[in-house]
Design an enzyme around this catalytic site. Structure first.
Site, PDB file in Angstrom:
ATOM      1  N   LEU A 148     -19.999  -2.746  10.077  1.00  0.00           N
ATOM      2  CA  LEU A 148     -20.942  -1.801  11.064  1.00  0.00           C
ATOM      3  C   LEU A 148     -21.125  -2.645  12.360  1.00  0.00           C
ATOM      4  O   LEU A 148     -22.187  -2.677  13.080  1.00  0.00           O
ATOM      5  CB  LEU A 148     -22.242  -1.676  10.418  1.00  0.00           C
ATOM      6  CG  LEU A 148     -22.471  -0.746   9.140  1.00  0.00           C
ATOM      7  CD1 LEU A 148     -23.852  -0.600   8.550  1.00  0.00           C
ATOM      8  CD2 LEU A 148     -21.796   0.778   9.705  1.00  0.00           C
ATOM      9  N   HIS A 149     -19.918  -3.074  12.806  1.00  0.00           N
ATOM     10  CA  HIS A 149     -19.980  -3.651  14.075  1.00  0.00           C
ATOM     11  C   HIS A 149     -19.295  -2.905  15.061  1.00  0.00           C
ATOM     12  O   HIS A 149     -17.933  -2.681  14.944  1.00  0.00           O
ATOM     13  CB  HIS A 149     -19.426  -5.065  13.853  1.00  0.00           C
ATOM     14  CG  HIS A 149     -19.552  -6.045  15.105  1.00  0.00           C
ATOM     15  ND1 HIS A 149     -20.734  -6.750  14.944  1.00  0.00           N
ATOM     16  CD2 HIS A 149     -18.969  -6.285  16.054  1.00  0.00           C
ATOM     17  CE1 HIS A 149     -20.730  -7.518  16.167  1.00  0.00           C
ATOM     18  NE2 HIS A 149     -19.661  -7.113  17.015  1.00  0.00           N
ATOM     19  N   GLY A 198      -7.807  -1.432  14.172  1.00  0.00           N
ATOM     20  CA  GLY A 198      -6.697  -1.529  14.777  1.00  0.00           C
ATOM     21  C   GLY A 198      -5.871  -2.477  13.546  1.00  0.00           C
ATOM     22  O   GLY A 198      -6.435  -2.360  12.336  1.00  0.00           O
ATOM     23  N   GLU A 254      -6.288 -10.328   6.898  1.00  0.00           N
ATOM     24  CA  GLU A 254      -5.633 -11.464   7.601  1.00  0.00           C
ATOM     25  C   GLU A 254      -7.020 -12.295   8.164  1.00  0.00           C
ATOM     26  O   GLU A 254      -7.876 -11.730   8.532  1.00  0.00           O
ATOM     27  CB  GLU A 254      -4.919 -10.912   8.620  1.00  0.00           C
ATOM     28  CG  GLU A 254      -3.668 -10.263   7.876  1.00  0.00           C
ATOM     29  CD  GLU A 254      -2.749  -9.321   9.041  1.00  0.00           C
ATOM     30  OE1 GLU A 254      -2.835  -9.608  10.388  1.00  0.00           O
ATOM     31  OE2 GLU A 254      -1.895  -8.544   8.453  1.00  0.00           O
ATOM     32  N   LEU A 293      -6.952  -8.144   0.302  1.00  0.00           N
ATOM     33  CA  LEU A 293      -6.916  -9.424   1.428  1.00  0.00           C
ATOM     34  C   LEU A 293      -7.180  -8.920   2.913  1.00  0.00           C
ATOM     35  O   LEU A 293      -6.660  -7.849   3.452  1.00  0.00           O
ATOM     36  CB  LEU A 293      -5.843 -10.314   1.206  1.00  0.00           C
ATOM     37  CG  LEU A 293      -4.421 -10.241   1.511  1.00  0.00           C
ATOM     38  CD1 LEU A 293      -4.269 -10.021   3.363  1.00  0.00           C
ATOM     39  CD2 LEU A 293      -3.465 -11.233   1.018  1.00  0.00           C
ATOM     40  N   CYS A 298      -2.997  -2.202   8.938  1.00  0.00           N
ATOM     41  CA  CYS A 298      -3.502  -1.356   7.772  1.00  0.00           C
ATOM     42  C   CYS A 298      -4.231  -0.058   8.054  1.00  0.00           C
ATOM     43  O   CYS A 298      -3.935   0.963   8.048  1.00  0.00           O
ATOM     44  CB  CYS A 298      -4.229  -2.286   7.020  1.00  0.00           C
ATOM     45  SG  CYS A 298      -3.185  -3.243   6.149  1.00  0.00           S
ATOM     46  N   THR A 310       0.724  -1.135   0.144  1.00  0.00           N
ATOM     47  CA  THR A 310       0.154  -0.019   0.055  1.00  0.00           C
ATOM     48  C   THR A 310       1.112   1.141   0.023  1.00  0.00           C
ATOM     49  O   THR A 310       1.746   1.421   0.989  1.00  0.00           O
ATOM     50  CB  THR A 310      -0.995  -0.200   1.305  1.00  0.00           C
ATOM     51  OG1 THR A 310      -1.682  -1.221   1.134  1.00  0.00           O
ATOM     52  CG2 THR A 310      -1.781   1.000   1.430  1.00  0.00           C
ATOM     53  N   LYS A 315      -7.839  -8.800  15.231  1.00  0.00           N
ATOM     54  CA  LYS A 315      -9.122  -9.699  14.934  1.00  0.00           C
ATOM     55  C   LYS A 315      -8.808 -10.956  15.207  1.00  0.00           C
ATOM     56  O   LYS A 315      -7.477 -11.369  15.339  1.00  0.00           O
ATOM     57  CB  LYS A 315      -9.135  -9.061  13.467  1.00  0.00           C
ATOM     58  CG  LYS A 315      -8.408  -9.408  12.704  1.00  0.00           C
ATOM     59  CD  LYS A 315      -8.406  -8.978  11.372  1.00  0.00           C
ATOM     60  CE  LYS A 315      -9.475  -9.836  10.583  1.00  0.00           C
ATOM     61  NZ  LYS A 315      -9.410  -9.532   9.131  1.00  0.00           N
TER      62      LYS A 315
HETATM   63  P1  NAD Z   1       5.053  -7.701   6.829  1.00  0.00           P
HETATM   64  O1  NAD Z   1       5.667  -6.802   7.462  1.00  0.00           O
HETATM   65  O2  NAD Z   1       4.290  -8.829   7.270  1.00  0.00           O
HETATM   66  O3  NAD Z   1       6.065  -8.313   5.623  1.00  0.00           O
HETATM   67  C1  NAD Z   1       6.990  -7.450   4.897  1.00  0.00           C
HETATM   68  C2  NAD Z   1       8.000  -8.331   4.435  1.00  0.00           C
HETATM   69  O4  NAD Z   1       8.909  -7.472   3.717  1.00  0.00           O
HETATM   70  C3  NAD Z   1       8.675  -8.892   5.810  1.00  0.00           C
HETATM   71  O5  NAD Z   1       9.020 -10.255   5.719  1.00  0.00           O
HETATM   72  C4  NAD Z   1      10.161  -8.284   5.547  1.00  0.00           C
HETATM   73  O6  NAD Z   1      11.264  -8.890   6.249  1.00  0.00           O
HETATM   74  C5  NAD Z   1      10.355  -7.793   4.160  1.00  0.00           C
HETATM   75  N1  NAD Z   1      11.259  -7.062   3.506  1.00  0.00           N
HETATM   76  C6  NAD Z   1      11.423  -5.799   3.904  1.00  0.00           C
HETATM   77  N2  NAD Z   1      12.533  -5.363   3.334  1.00  0.00           N
HETATM   78  C7  NAD Z   1      13.003  -6.118   2.539  1.00  0.00           C
HETATM   79  C8  NAD Z   1      13.983  -6.089   1.377  1.00  0.00           C
HETATM   80  N3  NAD Z   1      14.618  -5.086   1.253  1.00  0.00           N
HETATM   81  N4  NAD Z   1      14.046  -7.245   0.483  1.00  0.00           N
HETATM   82  C9  NAD Z   1      13.061  -8.288   0.739  1.00  0.00           C
HETATM   83  N5  NAD Z   1      12.191  -8.457   1.909  1.00  0.00           N
HETATM   84  C10 NAD Z   1      12.179  -7.264   2.579  1.00  0.00           C
HETATM   85  O7  NAD Z   1       4.113  -6.652   6.050  1.00  0.00           O
HETATM   86  P2  NAD Z   1       2.422  -6.942   5.436  1.00  0.00           P
HETATM   87  O8  NAD Z   1       1.574  -7.015   6.655  1.00  0.00           O
HETATM   88  O9  NAD Z   1       2.671  -8.285   4.510  1.00  0.00           O
HETATM   89  O10 NAD Z   1       2.238  -5.922   4.326  1.00  0.00           O
HETATM   90  C11 NAD Z   1       3.065  -5.628   3.347  1.00  0.00           C
HETATM   91  C12 NAD Z   1       2.351  -4.435   2.365  1.00  0.00           C
HETATM   92  O11 NAD Z   1       0.972  -4.515   2.129  1.00  0.00           O
HETATM   93  C13 NAD Z   1       1.973  -3.246   3.357  1.00  0.00           C
HETATM   94  O12 NAD Z   1       2.275  -2.152   2.320  1.00  0.00           O
HETATM   95  C14 NAD Z   1       0.644  -3.064   3.647  1.00  0.00           C
HETATM   96  O13 NAD Z   1       0.200  -1.976   4.004  1.00  0.00           O
HETATM   97  C15 NAD Z   1      -0.101  -3.850   2.395  1.00  0.00           C
HETATM   98  N6  NAD Z   1      -1.246  -4.580   3.005  1.00  0.00           N
HETATM   99  C16 NAD Z   1      -1.382  -5.421   4.177  1.00  0.00           C
HETATM  100  C17 NAD Z   1      -2.478  -6.292   4.386  1.00  0.00           C
HETATM  101  C18 NAD Z   1      -2.426  -6.991   5.632  1.00  0.00           C
HETATM  102  O14 NAD Z   1      -3.512  -7.464   5.881  1.00  0.00           O
HETATM  103  N7  NAD Z   1      -1.303  -7.357   6.289  1.00  0.00           N
HETATM  104  C19 NAD Z   1      -3.563  -6.151   3.477  1.00  0.00           C
HETATM  105  C20 NAD Z   1      -3.286  -5.532   2.311  1.00  0.00           C
HETATM  106  C21 NAD Z   1      -2.166  -4.592   2.047  1.00  0.00           C
END
Ligand code: NAD
Length: 435
Positions: free
Chosen positions: A253-254, A260, A155, A153, A263, A121, A324
Site C-alpha cells: 500500500l505504498h 514495474g 528480487e 521470491l 513480473c 510463471t 525497485k
Molecule cells: P531471467 O530472464 O533472469 O532468466 C531466464 C534464464 O533462462 C536466462 O538466463 C536464459 O538464458 C535462460 N534460458 C532461456 N532458454 C533456455 C534454454 N532453452 N536452456 C537453458 N536456459 C535457457 O528470468 P527470471 O527473472 O529468472 O524469471 C524466470 C521465470 O520465473 C519467469 O517465468 C518469471 O515470470 C518467474 N518469476 C520471476 C521472478 C523475479 O523476481 N524475477 C519471481 C517469481 C517468478
C-alpha cells in the site's frame, strides 16, 4: 537428491543455490554460455544481496555446479526444474517458447523416471502442454511426472524469501511426485512453512492470482493517493489506517510511479488474456493495468509542473533507475519510462543508480548523462527526481544538494523524504498523495 535447474536467471540461480544450501546436489543449466562462464569464475551475472557468498559456499562444498550441458544435468537428476523466462508475447499472452523448448530437450534426454517441475510463471494448462511435449519427444517410454512449483521470491530479498517463504505451493498429478517435492522442501518444515499441495493447474492459477492481487493493491493505493492530493489528506496515514486492519494488511500500500519489473506487468496482462481465452472477463485486472499504465503520465506531469510548466532545455537529475531497490533489474522499470519521457519532452537527464549504471549505460541515450553519484547527477539540475527508493537516497546531504543544483526543486515519486523537513531545508518539494 540430485536436481537440475534449467534457466540460471534471477529465479533459477537463487532456486539452485538455495536447494544446494538444503544439502542437495544441484546443477544449474543455461544456454547462455557467457553467463555460465561467469558463474564458473564465481562472478555473479546478476546483483542479488548475499548470492555470491551462497554460491561460493555451495560450489566449494561440491553441491552446486554450472553447465551449458543440459543432457548431463538432466540424466543425473531426479527432479528437473524449468526456470526459464516467460516474457510477454506480442498479443499480451505469456510467451512459452522457452518453456516448450526446454520441455522438448528434457524429453530427448529422459533416461529414467523424473519429476519435471515448472518454476517459471506459466498460464493455466501449461503443465498439460509440458506433459504432451515430453510424451511426444521422449526416446524411450520412461515414466515421468509433471509438477508446478511457482516461485514467489522478490528480487532484492530473493534468498531470504526462498529460505523463509510465507508458503510453498506444490501442484502435482500423482502421489510419487508429491512425496518427492515434499521431501525437497523438508528443511522448511522445521520453520513451520505452510505447504499448499494441490493439482498442477491450481498451482499455476495461484501464482497469477497472487501477482494480480498484489498489483491491485498498488493500483488501488495509487488512485487513493491522487484523491488524497485533491482533498488534502495524507496517503501514508490512510494506508496505515487501512493496513492495520488485518483483513487488508499493510504491505503493497505504498504509492508511487506504478508497479514495474519483470513480473507484475507481464503477469497481469497474461492473466487478463487467459481470462479472455476462457470467456471470463477479468474486469478488476483490466482496471489495475489501466490505472498502472497512467502512472507514468501522472509522474511526468508532476515533474513538468515542478519545472514550471516547460521541460524543454531544462536539466533533470534522476535518482534510481531500477524498478525497485537492491536489484540491477531494469526490465519494465518506471524510472526508465520516466527517463525516456523527460528526454522526449525535451529535457536533459543526469541519471544515477547505485547498482544499475553499468547495465543502463550499455544502451546510451541521447540527452542522458550517466553520473558517478547523486551530487554529480544533481549538479546544475533544475529539478531532482527520486524514482527508486534506494536507502542511500534517504540520507543525502540537503545543503550540498542545494548548493550544486541550479534550482532547489525535488520531485519525490517514492515519498522517501518528509515534506516538512525538505521544505524547511529550502526545497520546493512535491511527492505522491501528501499535500
Ligand atoms: P531471467 O530472464 O533472469 O532468466 C531466464 C534464464 O533462462 C536466462 O538466463 C536464459 O538464458 C535462460 N534460458 C532461456 N532458454 C533456455 C534454454 N532453452 N536452456 C537453458 N536456459 C535457457 O528470468 P527470471 O527473472 O529468472 O524469471 C524466470 C521465470 O520465473 C519467469 O517465468 C518469471 O515470470 C518467474 N518469476 C520471476 C521472478 C523475479 O523476481 N524475477 C519471481 C517469481 C517468478
Amino acid at each position: 537428491m540430485n536436481i537440475a535447474v534449467v534457466g540460471t536467471g534471477y529465479v533459477g540461480l537463487v532456486t539452485g543455490s538455495c536447494f544446494s544450501e538444503f544439502g542437495n546436489h544441484v546443477v544449474c543449466v543455461d544456454n547462455d554460455a557467457g553467463k555460465i562462464e561467469k558463474l564458473l569464475r564465481n562472478e555473479m551475472p546478476i546483483y542479488e544481496p548475499g548470492l555470491d557468498a551462497l554460491v561460493e559456499r555451495n560450489v566449494k562444498a561440491g553441491r552446486l555446479a554450472f553447465t551449458t550441458d543440459l543432457r548431463g544435468a538432466v540424466e543425473n537428476a531426479l527432479v528437473v526444474f524449468i526456470a526459464v523466462g516467460t516474457p510477454q508475447g506480442n498479443d499480451g499472452r505469456a510467451d512459452l517458447s522457452f518453456v516448450r523448448e526446454v520441455a522438448r530437450e528434457v524429453a530427448e534426454n529422459l533416461n529414467a523416471y523424473k519429476v519435471v517441475v515448472t518454476k517459471s510463471t506459466v498460464p493455466a494448462g501449461t503443465g498439460t502442454t509440458v506433459r504432451a511435449i515430453i510424451e511426444k519427444h521422449r526416446k524411450a517410454p520412461h515414466a515421468f511426472s509433471v509438477a508446478s512449483n511457482p516461485e514467489f521470491l522478490r528480487e532484492g530479498s530473493a534468498i531470504e524469501d526462498f529460505l523463509r517463504p510465507n508458503r510453498v505451493v506444490i501442484g502435482c498429478e500423482d502421489e510419487t511426485a508429491a512425496a518427492i517435492m515434499k521431501d525437497l522442501y523438508r528443511p522448511l518444515y522445521l520453520i513451520e512453512t505452510p505447504v499448499v499441495i494441490t493439482n498442477v493447474v491450481t498451482a499455476e492459477v495461484i501464482k497469477y492470482a497472487a501477482n494480480a492481487f498484489l498489483a491491485t493493491k498498488i493500483s488501488f493505493i495509487n488512485e487513493i493517493a491522487d484523491l488524497c492530493e485533491k482533498v488534502g489528506a495524507d496517503v501514508h496515514d490512510v494506508a496505515r489506517g487501512m493496513g492495520l486492519d488485518q483483513r487488508i494488511g499493510r504491505k503493497f500500500l505504498h504509492p508511487g510511479p506504478g508497479y514495474g519489473g519483470s513480473c507484475f506487468p507481464k503477469d497481469t496482462r497474461a492473466i487478463l488474456e487467459l481470462g479472455r481465452d476462457h470467456d471470463v472477463p477479468l474486469k478488476i485486472v483490466a482496471a489495475v493495468i489501466e490505472v498502472n499504465s497512467g502512472r507514468i503520465a501522472t509522474s511526468l506531469d508532476k515533474i513538468v509542473k515542478a519545472l514550471g510548466g516547460s521541460p524543454k532545455g531544462k536539466t533533470v537529475a534522476l535518482l534510481g533507475l531500477t524498478f525497485k531497490p537492491n536489484t540491477d533489474d531494469l526490465r519494465e522499470s518506471p524510472a526508465m519510462a520516466i527517463l525516456d519521457g523527460m528526454v522526449e519532452a525535451g529535457a536533459k537527464v543526469r541519471a544515477y543508480d547505485p547498482i544499475a549504471m553499468p547495465i543502463a549505460s550499455q544502451s546510451p541515450r541521447e540527452g542522458v548523462r550517466y553520473c558517478g553519484d547523486e551530487y554529480e547527477a544533481a549538479s546544475g539540475a533544475d529539478a531532482l527526481v527520486v524514482a527508486t527508493e534506494w536507502n542511500q537516497f534517504r540520507a543525502l546531504d540537503a545543503d550540498r544538494l542545494r548548493s550544486v543544483m541550479k534550482a532547489p526543486v525535488i520531485v519525490d515519486l517514492r515519498n522517501v523524504y518528509e515534506p516538512e523537513t525538505m521544505r524547511a531545508k529550502g526545497f520546493a518539494y512535491s511527492c505522491v498523495g501528501r499535500s
